[in-house]
Design a protein around this motif. Sequence first.
Motif, PDB file in Angstrom:
ATOM      1  N   LYS A  79       0.821  -1.217   0.000  1.00  0.00           N
ATOM      2  CA  LYS A  79       0.000   0.000   0.000  1.00  0.00           C
ATOM      3  C   LYS A  79       0.852   1.264   0.000  1.00  0.00           C
ATOM      4  N   ILE A  80       1.843   1.327   0.892  1.00  0.00           N
ATOM      5  CA  ILE A  80       2.681   2.523   0.956  1.00  0.00           C
ATOM      6  C   ILE A  80       3.828   2.398  -0.037  1.00  0.00           C
ATOM      7  N   GLY A  81       4.485   3.513  -0.317  1.00  0.00           N
ATOM      8  CA  GLY A  81       5.592   3.468  -1.267  1.00  0.00           C
ATOM      9  C   GLY A  81       6.315   4.797  -1.334  1.00  0.00           C
ATOM     10  N   GLY A  82       7.249   4.886  -2.275  1.00  0.00           N
ATOM     11  CA  GLY A  82       7.986   6.116  -2.459  1.00  0.00           C
ATOM     12  C   GLY A  82       9.130   6.304  -1.485  1.00  0.00           C
ATOM     13  N   ASP A  83       9.444   5.275  -0.690  1.00  0.00           N
ATOM     14  CA  ASP A  83      10.522   5.388   0.288  1.00  0.00           C
ATOM     15  C   ASP A  83      11.499   4.235   0.101  1.00  0.00           C
ATOM     16  N   ASP A  84      12.679   4.383   0.700  1.00  0.00           N
ATOM     17  CA  ASP A  84      13.735   3.382   0.575  1.00  0.00           C
ATOM     18  C   ASP A  84      13.330   2.060   1.227  1.00  0.00           C
ATOM     19  N   HIS A  85      12.591   2.146   2.318  1.00  0.00           N
ATOM     20  CA  HIS A  85      12.141   0.944   3.019  1.00  0.00           C
ATOM     21  C   HIS A  85      11.300   0.077   2.087  1.00  0.00           C
ATOM     22  N   THR A  86      10.391   0.710   1.346  1.00  0.00           N
ATOM     23  CA  THR A  86       9.548  -0.020   0.395  1.00  0.00           C
ATOM     24  C   THR A  86      10.392  -0.678  -0.687  1.00  0.00           C
ATOM     25  N   ALA A  87      11.339   0.083  -1.235  1.00  0.00           N
ATOM     26  CA  ALA A  87      12.181  -0.441  -2.313  1.00  0.00           C
ATOM     27  C   ALA A  87      12.956  -1.672  -1.847  1.00  0.00           C
ATOM     28  N   GLN A  88      13.474  -1.631  -0.620  1.00  0.00           N
ATOM     29  CA  GLN A  88      14.252  -2.759  -0.101  1.00  0.00           C
ATOM     30  C   GLN A  88      13.367  -3.954   0.223  1.00  0.00           C
ATOM     31  N   PHE A  89      12.189  -3.691   0.765  1.00  0.00           N
ATOM     32  CA  PHE A  89      11.236  -4.771   1.052  1.00  0.00           C
ATOM     33  C   PHE A  89      10.873  -5.512  -0.229  1.00  0.00           C
ATOM     34  N   LEU A  90      10.527  -4.767  -1.264  1.00  0.00           N
ATOM     35  CA  LEU A  90      10.138  -5.371  -2.541  1.00  0.00           C
ATOM     36  C   LEU A  90      11.307  -6.130  -3.165  1.00  0.00           C
ATOM     37  N   ALA A  91      12.501  -5.543  -3.070  1.00  0.00           N
ATOM     38  CA  ALA A  91      13.687  -6.206  -3.622  1.00  0.00           C
ATOM     39  C   ALA A  91      13.977  -7.516  -2.890  1.00  0.00           C
ATOM     40  N   GLY A  92      13.799  -7.507  -1.570  1.00  0.00           N
ATOM     41  CA  GLY A  92      14.044  -8.722  -0.798  1.00  0.00           C
ATOM     42  C   GLY A  92      13.117  -9.850  -1.204  1.00  0.00           C
TER      43      GLY A  92
END
Length: 369
Positions: free
Chosen positions: A58-71
């Motif tokens: 749901k949330i996005g646009g932050d580094d945390h999201t990018a790393q979560f998705l990459a993991g």
Amino acid sequence: MKKLFNKTAIVSALSISLLLTGCSAGDSAAGAKEKVSFENVPERFAAGEGAKIKVIRKIGGDDHTAQFLAGAKNEGEALGFEVDVFTANGDSAKFHDAIEQAVTQDYDGIIISHGDDAATVDGVKKLTEAGKSVVTFDSNPDIASIDGVTLTSQDDEALAKLALDQLVKDFNGEAKVVYLWVDGFPPMVRRNAIYKETLASNSGLEEVERFGVAAADTSVQTQNAVAAMLNKHPKGEIDAIFATWDAFAIGATRAIKEAGRNEIKIYGIDVSNADLQEIQEKENPWKYTAAVDPKLIGEVNLRLLAKKLAGEETPATYDLEASLISQEELQGSDEAVNMVNLAEVVEGWGTSTAFEENWMKVLKEHYKK
């Protein structure tokens, strides 16, 4: 709560011959893998079926999201899965539309992140009724009551307690605190419970102000709000800021630096490369942050989903262990610290064998590029 799980179908001593195609006449057959043993691998994966996965956040646009998705994506592809990722960037309508579409699409499993409302519970029920395996992260706690679904979380109570206990220790239990928090999200609700307990047990803590907003530009809005607040409160009226999200901490850090108010110390939650860069700066006000590796969160959620697809038993809930990262530790490193080498500074960071089965290691070895 009754939970139903299928037994894992295990293939004993099954071997698959691999036929390599697309090789040129000059290629040597000696380098080809003629056979790969899939001993003790669940039948579904030993047969080369693989899986198709969708990650919806749901949330996005932050580094945390990018790393979560990459993991999640990297872990799935390492197992030979096809993994698609989607972030709604905070747009609830787009988020729920993605879940609705996934019900009829040919995905075997779905990972849902930050589905905080009742509509997400309904969406997960539709997914399971359609035969999809589902794992959710930081989502509505009612999801844990749906049979076969796992609800994962950062250990939010531990995250808040690590940061707040350090704040209390640093100020000997007496500090004027600004609380950066936003209601309506399960992780924030859990963190707020620890904050209230900390205030109740430390009479010397005084809350000066509280505010927060979750948006695509949270750090910018927070920076502006903290800058305005600093104009109202001269030196001596604020000792510390407790930021329950790194987007809050980043905005607050920038405002404090611009105002020259480095006497105010920041205690945050979550971490990213941008956060680490801030914290390592000399005389930066951000002193501590409690966190779980977001890339590892994605990996663990994917492993749980793989176990479900294999028919193995999985828990209804699972909390990922938190760590406290200090500015002193980071600044004491001989080299700049980032998310890759943070494990060299913080013991145990970014590593977990949770739900990592031996058959997963076999698949990873087979699909290694």
